[in-house]
Write a protein that holds these residues in place. Structure first.
Motif, PDB file in Angstrom:
ATOM      1  N   ILE A  25      49.448  10.089 -12.965  1.00 30.36           N
ATOM      2  CA  ILE A  25      49.797   9.384 -11.724  1.00 30.36           C
ATOM      3  C   ILE A  25      51.307   9.225 -11.555  1.00 30.36           C
ATOM      4  O   ILE A  25      51.829   9.491 -10.459  1.00 30.36           O
ATOM      5  CB  ILE A  25      49.048   8.043 -11.616  1.00 30.36           C
ATOM      6  N   THR A  29      53.177  10.729  -8.387  1.00 30.68           N
ATOM      7  CA  THR A  29      53.927   9.820  -7.520  1.00 30.68           C
ATOM      8  C   THR A  29      55.350  10.329  -7.321  1.00 30.68           C
ATOM      9  O   THR A  29      55.877  10.344  -6.202  1.00 30.68           O
ATOM     10  CB  THR A  29      53.940   8.404  -8.118  1.00 30.68           C
ATOM     11  N   GLU A  33      56.937  11.454  -3.770  1.00 28.15           N
ATOM     12  CA  GLU A  33      58.151  10.794  -3.267  1.00 28.15           C
ATOM     13  C   GLU A  33      59.239  11.802  -2.964  1.00 28.15           C
ATOM     14  O   GLU A  33      59.945  11.676  -1.954  1.00 28.15           O
ATOM     15  CB  GLU A  33      58.633   9.747  -4.271  1.00 28.15           C
TER      16      GLU A  33
END
Length: 133
Positions: A25, A29, A33
């Motif tokens: 994760i 992420t 981003e």
């Protein structure tokens, strides 16, 4: 035996899933981003270009309006500088109501213009005057 293997495999998956998720994760992420930041920066760049294009259009429209105003002003000044003729552009006689009809000598040499002026003067009951150019 298949049931026992399936049960053990499911237990292993249940035990490893949270650890795999915890490891994956943050990396996902970070990638998301980065992609979002790229999209946001491209969006900002395009919005800036659009704003600049609108400003350019406004400046061009303002310049065009200014040029039209200057041309109109120039035409008015040129018209004011010319000596007034006894005839306007549409062939009517320039004067105030009740004033005598004044016809320039050069205009009076034209038989048709003279006859029109004489008829108009008679119709309105005012004198016809021939004036110098």
């Amino acid at each position: 035996m298949a049931d026992e293997n399936d049960t053990q495999a499911q237990a292993l998956i249940d035990a490893l899933a949270p650890k795999i998720a915890a490891a994956v994760i943050p990396q996902l992420t970070e990638q998301v981003e980065k992609q979002i930041k790229g999209v946001v920066s491209k969006n900002d760049e395009l919005l800036d270009k659009l704003a600049n294009m609108k400003k350019d259009d406004e400046i061009a429209a303002s310049g065009k309006a200014h040029d039209e105003l200057m041309a109109s002003t120039k035409r008015l000044l040129e018209a004011a500088d010319r000596k007034p003729s006894s005839l306007s552009a549409d062939g009517t006689f320039l004067r105030k109501p009740g004033d005598p009809i004044r016809l320039k000598k050069s205009d009076a040499r034209n038989v048709r213009t003279y006859q029109d002026a004489k008829a108009l003067a008679a119709e309105q009951g005012v004198p016809l005057e021939i004036v110098a150019d």
